[in-house]
Design an enzyme around this catalytic site. Structure first.
Site, short mmCIF file in Angstrom:
data_model
loop_
_atom_site.label_atom_id
_atom_site.label_comp_id
_atom_site.label_asym_id
_atom_site.label_seq_id
_atom_site.Cartn_x
_atom_site.Cartn_y
_atom_site.Cartn_z
N CYS A 28 0.86 -1.18 0.00
CA CYS A 28 0.00 0.00 0.00
C CYS A 28 0.90 1.23 0.00
O CYS A 28 2.09 1.14 0.27
CB CYS A 28 -0.90 0.03 1.23
N GLY A 73 -0.33 -0.04 -5.03
CA GLY A 73 -1.66 -0.60 -4.83
C GLY A 73 -2.63 -0.08 -5.85
O GLY A 73 -2.79 1.14 -5.99
N ASN A 108 0.33 1.31 5.71
CA ASN A 108 1.11 0.48 4.80
C ASN A 108 1.82 -0.57 5.65
O ASN A 108 2.62 -0.24 6.51
CB ASN A 108 2.13 1.32 4.03
N GLY A 109 1.54 -1.84 5.40
CA GLY A 109 2.17 -2.91 6.15
C GLY A 109 1.15 -3.96 6.55
O GLY A 109 0.07 -4.07 5.96
N TYR A 118 11.67 -5.00 -5.64
CA TYR A 118 10.46 -4.93 -6.44
C TYR A 118 9.55 -3.74 -6.13
O TYR A 118 9.09 -3.06 -7.04
CB TYR A 118 9.66 -6.22 -6.26
#
Length: 508
Positions: free
Chosen positions: A39, A65, A140-141, A280
């Site tokens: 995210c 995302g 995020n996570g 990535y």
């Protein structure tokens, strides 16, 4: 909190009716065989165009995302929210939407779900009215004790409105008995485990927080003297903002009318940022932890050439994530770089859906072979990673059908042999090709003439380290080593799950 009309969930489901065509790969061919982005978060305080700037920042973070996006703003009196399924540009490029988000402070979020369904009530930032006022949070996570905490909260009377682990944070803040909001926020963070970078908004403050190991990234910026928080520096670049510094692992940074205050409530630990940000997730033009992502990926490719080069005619990247590593491989080996695979960037879920017969003709092709660059040649394919192997197999076949004389495959990361619990959507161990097959078996499955991965020590050397120190690894590399940097509480719980939590349990 408004939830205005959104596309139907059925319209958001990916089409899976495409058949194989030798010289092209379709969108559905990639389903389940790529690393899914986590995210992205963004926040700005005290700027008259807060919502518009947040939308631009989310555009830059779209790679993190693509399932949903949302913005919450505050105009000094009330909060405003716009949350939608789909891409940022599907909603937030429209003036009337931005006009419904007045105020000088805003937070935003782009989402790929790793816990919870892809439904509107899970789209972030999440919002709640607390006794001290409104509170919005984007995450995020992934929390490794989120399900355990959720069960406890439900048993104590909490009424959950979503199936995402982020909602746990809202309830923990709401239930805290501390007087000051920052103390309530800190108390909530002390209860959670796992990986998180948070942007939060109250009626007076913009708050950023990063987990004590710094697994997920978060940076600070400045635009026209106003503070910004973002997952990556590329979100600062798109709006012309100045990079200030990274939010430190375990740090909570608070912006209000009096300026910035930094809180460090956790005992210091050696940082363990996620290595996949470099492999990535992050955009190549971002700077993560002081390192250029593009240069690191080139270094991965160069190290790969040192470790496992074979005599070939051209180096071919698997677009787009394999391109920087292929550049580094080519530069180190002296083998020419060629775009032997062309990606169609104009294919997506919003593309008109034709009949099945037309789809089978390849209208929605995702990748196609560049025959002129590879026919009759010995090629080496460079990709960032290998998950299930189905995409790699299709690409090798596509190259052979286009006339490649030899097809060698190289991965610019070590074999993925363990699942992730920090926000990366990876299959369980049984679904990871490298976890269930040896190197020769994998080579046979994907059909390559040879196959090799970057070594773990080589990965560390490409990051500027002498190698991996088993006693003190500098990165979260658990997908390769099985060494997890935090407790995995939810994975060790055996308590029966309440019926109403079944959807979350299936998605976790």
């Amino acid at each position: 909190m408004d939830e205005t009309e959104s596309p139907s969930e059925d319209a958001e489901q990916r089409d899976r009716g495409l058949g194989p065509v030798d010289l092209e790969l379709h969108e559905s061919d990639l389903d389940g065989d790529t690393l899914r982005e986590e995210c992205g978060v963004f926040g700005i305080f005290g700027h008259p165009e807060a919502a518009a700037i947040t939308a631009l920042g989310l555009h830059a973070l779209q790679h993190r995302g693509q399932e949903a996006a949302g913005i919450v703003s505050f105009d000094g009196k009330r909060f405003h929210s716009e949350r939608r399924l789909g891409l940022v540009g599907d909603t937030f490029s429209r003036r009337e939407v931005i006009e419904r988000l007045p105020g000088t402070t805003a937070v935003g979020h782009v989402r790929y779900s790793t816990t919870g369904e892809t439904i509107l009530r899970n789209v972030q930032p999440l919002f709640a009215e607390l006794n001290a006022g409104g509170f919005a949070v984007g995450h995020n996570g992934n929390l490794t004790n989120g399900l355990t905490l959720r069960r406890e909260l439900v048993r104590n009377g909490a009424m959950m409105q979503s199936t995402t682990d982020t909602e746990v944070i809202l309830h923990l803040v709401a239930q805290s008995k501390r007087n000051r909001f920052i103390d309530r926020f800190i108390e909530a963070l002390r209860a959670i485990e796992g990986a998180y970078s948070l942007v939060s908004l109250t009626n007076k403050k913009l708050i950023g927080a990063r987990d004590p190991l710094g697994i997920r990234p978060l940076v600070m910026g400045e635009l026209d003297g106003r503070p910004i928080l973002a997952s990556e520096t590329c979100a600062l670049d798109i709006i012309g903002a100045k990079y200030v510094r990274d939010v430190e692992p375990g740090e909570i940074i608070v912006f209000d009318e009096n300026g910035a205050q930094s809180h460090k409530p956790f005992p210091p630990k050696p940082p363990r940022p996620c290595i996949f940000e470099y492999i990535y997730f992050s955009r190549p033009d971002s700077i993560v932890g002081g390192r250029s992502v593009y240069e690191v990926r080139k270094a991965f490719g160069a190290q790969l050439a040192r470790e496992s080069h074979v005599d070939v005619d051209v180096v071919v990247p698997v677009p787009d994530s394999g391109v920087p590593a292929a550049v580094g491989y080519s530069q180190h080996s002296g083998v020419p770089f060629e775009l032997g695979i062309i990606r169609n960037h104009y294919v997506g879920r919003t593309f008109i859906q034709p009949t099945q017969s037309v789809r089978e003709l390849g209208v929605r092709m995702k990748h196609s072979a560049n025959r002129a660059a590879i026919e009759g040649k010995r090629i080496i394919l460079i990709d960032d990673s290998l998950v299930r192997g189905t995409t790699s197999k299709k690409i090798v076949r596509m190259m052979r059908d286009a006339g490649a004389r030899e097809v060698h495959f190289r991965l610019a990361s070590p074999p993925i042999v363990h699942p992730d619990y920090y926000g990366i959507d990876l299959p369980d161990r049984g679904g990871l090709l490298a976890a269930t097959h040896n190197l020769e078996e994998m080579r046979e499955i994907i059909g390559a003439d040879s196959l090799a991965f970057l070594s773990i020590d080589g990965m560390y050397r490409a990051m500027g380290e002498p190698g991996r120190d088993p006693a003190n690894p500098k990165f979260s590399d658990h997908c390769f080593t099985g060494v997890y940097p935090t407790h995995l509480t939810d994975q060790t719980q055996v308590e029966p799950q309440p019926r109403q939590l079944s959807l979350l349990a299936e998605a976790s």
